[in-house]
Design a protein around this motif. Sequence first.
Motif, short mmCIF file in Angstrom:
data_model
loop_
_atom_site.label_atom_id
_atom_site.label_comp_id
_atom_site.label_asym_id
_atom_site.label_seq_id
_atom_site.Cartn_x
_atom_site.Cartn_y
_atom_site.Cartn_z
N GLN A 175 0.84 -1.19 0.00
CA GLN A 175 0.00 0.00 0.00
C GLN A 175 0.87 1.25 0.00
O GLN A 175 1.98 1.25 0.53
N GLY A 176 0.35 2.32 -0.61
CA GLY A 176 1.06 3.60 -0.60
C GLY A 176 1.37 4.08 -2.00
O GLY A 176 1.32 3.32 -2.98
N THR A 177 1.73 5.35 -2.10
CA THR A 177 2.10 5.96 -3.38
C THR A 177 3.48 5.50 -3.78
O THR A 177 4.44 5.66 -3.03
N ARG A 178 3.57 4.90 -4.96
CA ARG A 178 4.86 4.40 -5.42
C ARG A 178 5.84 5.55 -5.62
O ARG A 178 5.50 6.62 -6.12
N LEU A 179 7.09 5.32 -5.23
CA LEU A 179 8.14 6.33 -5.31
C LEU A 179 9.41 5.68 -5.83
O LEU A 179 9.83 4.63 -5.34
N THR A 180 10.03 6.30 -6.83
CA THR A 180 11.32 5.86 -7.33
C THR A 180 12.34 6.95 -7.02
O THR A 180 12.17 8.10 -7.42
N VAL A 181 13.39 6.60 -6.30
CA VAL A 181 14.47 7.53 -5.95
C VAL A 181 15.71 7.14 -6.74
O VAL A 181 16.15 5.99 -6.67
N THR A 182 16.26 8.07 -7.49
CA THR A 182 17.48 7.80 -8.25
C THR A 182 18.52 8.85 -7.91
O THR A 182 18.20 9.94 -7.40
N GLY A 183 19.76 8.53 -8.20
CA GLY A 183 20.82 9.50 -7.95
C GLY A 183 22.18 8.87 -8.14
O GLY A 183 22.32 7.77 -8.69
N TYR A 184 23.19 9.60 -7.69
CA TYR A 184 24.58 9.18 -7.83
C TYR A 184 25.32 9.39 -6.52
O TYR A 184 24.92 10.20 -5.68
N VAL A 185 26.42 8.68 -6.37
CA VAL A 185 27.32 8.88 -5.23
C VAL A 185 28.67 9.32 -5.80
O VAL A 185 29.24 8.64 -6.66
N ASN A 218 4.60 11.47 -11.53
CA ASN A 218 4.60 10.67 -12.74
C ASN A 218 3.33 9.82 -12.72
O ASN A 218 3.34 8.68 -12.28
N GLY A 219 2.23 10.42 -13.19
CA GLY A 219 0.95 9.76 -13.08
C GLY A 219 0.55 9.66 -11.63
O GLY A 219 0.57 10.65 -10.89
N SER A 220 0.21 8.47 -11.18
CA SER A 220 -0.17 8.26 -9.78
C SER A 220 1.04 8.02 -8.89
O SER A 220 0.90 7.92 -7.66
N ALA A 221 2.22 7.94 -9.48
CA ALA A 221 3.45 7.70 -8.72
C ALA A 221 4.28 8.98 -8.64
O ALA A 221 3.91 10.02 -9.17
N ALA A 267 8.22 15.52 -25.60
CA ALA A 267 8.84 15.68 -26.93
C ALA A 267 9.86 14.57 -27.16
O ALA A 267 10.54 14.12 -26.24
N ARG A 268 9.98 14.13 -28.42
CA ARG A 268 10.91 13.07 -28.78
C ARG A 268 12.03 13.62 -29.64
O ARG A 268 11.79 14.44 -30.53
N VAL A 269 13.26 13.18 -29.35
CA VAL A 269 14.41 13.59 -30.13
C VAL A 269 15.31 12.38 -30.35
O VAL A 269 15.13 11.33 -29.72
N THR A 270 16.30 12.56 -31.23
CA THR A 270 17.36 11.58 -31.37
C THR A 270 18.68 12.25 -31.03
O THR A 270 18.88 13.44 -31.26
N TYR A 271 19.60 11.44 -30.48
CA TYR A 271 20.95 11.91 -30.21
C TYR A 271 21.85 10.68 -30.19
O TYR A 271 21.56 9.71 -29.49
N GLY A 272 22.92 10.73 -30.96
CA GLY A 272 23.82 9.59 -31.01
C GLY A 272 23.16 8.34 -31.55
O GLY A 272 23.53 7.23 -31.17
N GLY A 273 22.15 8.51 -32.41
CA GLY A 273 21.49 7.36 -33.00
C GLY A 273 20.46 6.71 -32.11
O GLY A 273 19.93 5.65 -32.44
N ARG A 274 20.13 7.34 -30.97
CA ARG A 274 19.16 6.77 -30.04
C ARG A 274 18.03 7.75 -29.79
O ARG A 274 18.24 8.96 -29.81
N GLY A 275 16.84 7.24 -29.55
CA GLY A 275 15.70 8.09 -29.28
C GLY A 275 15.54 8.40 -27.80
O GLY A 275 15.85 7.57 -26.93
N TYR A 276 15.06 9.63 -27.51
CA TYR A 276 14.84 10.05 -26.13
C TYR A 276 13.50 10.79 -26.03
O TYR A 276 13.06 11.41 -26.99
N VAL A 277 12.89 10.72 -24.84
CA VAL A 277 11.64 11.41 -24.56
C VAL A 277 11.89 12.44 -23.47
O VAL A 277 12.50 12.13 -22.44
N CYS A 278 11.42 13.67 -23.66
CA CYS A 278 11.64 14.75 -22.70
C CYS A 278 10.82 14.52 -21.44
O CYS A 278 9.62 14.29 -21.50
N ARG A 279 11.48 14.57 -20.27
CA ARG A 279 10.81 14.38 -18.99
C ARG A 279 10.19 15.67 -18.46
O ARG A 279 9.12 15.65 -17.84
N GLN A 280 10.86 16.82 -18.66
CA GLN A 280 10.33 18.09 -18.17
C GLN A 280 10.73 19.20 -19.13
O GLN A 280 11.78 19.15 -19.76
#
Length: 275
Positions: A82-92, A193-196, A242-255
Amino acid sequence: MDEEKQLSRKTVLKAALAAGVAAPVALLGGPALARANAVGGTTPELTPACHDDDDPTIAQTEGPYFKPNSPERTSLVTPGTQGTRLTVTGYVFGRACLPVNRALLDFWQADVNGAYDNTGYTFRGHQYTNAQGAFTLSTIVPGLYPGRTRHIHVKVQAPGRPVLTTQLYFPGEPRNNTDTIFDARLLMTVRDNGSAKEAAFDFVLDVPQTPTSTTPPRPTPTSATPPGGTSWAVGTAYAAGARVTYGGRGYVCRQAHTAQPGWEPPAVPALWRAE
């Protein structure tokens, strides 16, 4: 570091503010900004940037609920959680802004009702960063309990180095105003990100490192364009989705943002999601 090729985080922040957009969560392999409105609407201090000669990520109290020997896992949820799903990402990172490979991160938190599992290991788990110093945690937004604002506990340790014990916080929480432990320097960046929810935070450990002038090669842009997309270009205003390509790969804009030099899609996963 090769300062001619490596933008400082403050430089990118100034460019973002001038363009009226949000700063990316990861900047050219350097530490991310944990920016949000602080108490009283003032701007909090930035999460330290090692190449800006600031201090490492601050320590905070362990609290009464830490348990050793948590299981190794990157997800603390199950299908019935139960609860709102949360994804935490980052670097050390260390003091020279280089990623720390195999850094240990041990997370623990309250469940949706604000309770800690003190008999088992629900909402407890540890993991290790990859070669890029990155980590990902799948969990839920923790519940509240008396006397504290919403938070996630974490211990971070580079191999053979002392342990950093600290806590991560959520922007916009009313109890941030009254929690005596809360520190705005430990605010995560959080978005819906939607319901998360998605959050990001980068740790800077007090680990000595030797700066290097070796800069990983950046992919060469190509003219290949996936359906509905265009080639990424500096100065272009991109809307979320928005969708773009860079280095031959596709990407979708997050913000939404206006592209700046050094914000190529592979370098700023906070702005671009690889398809």
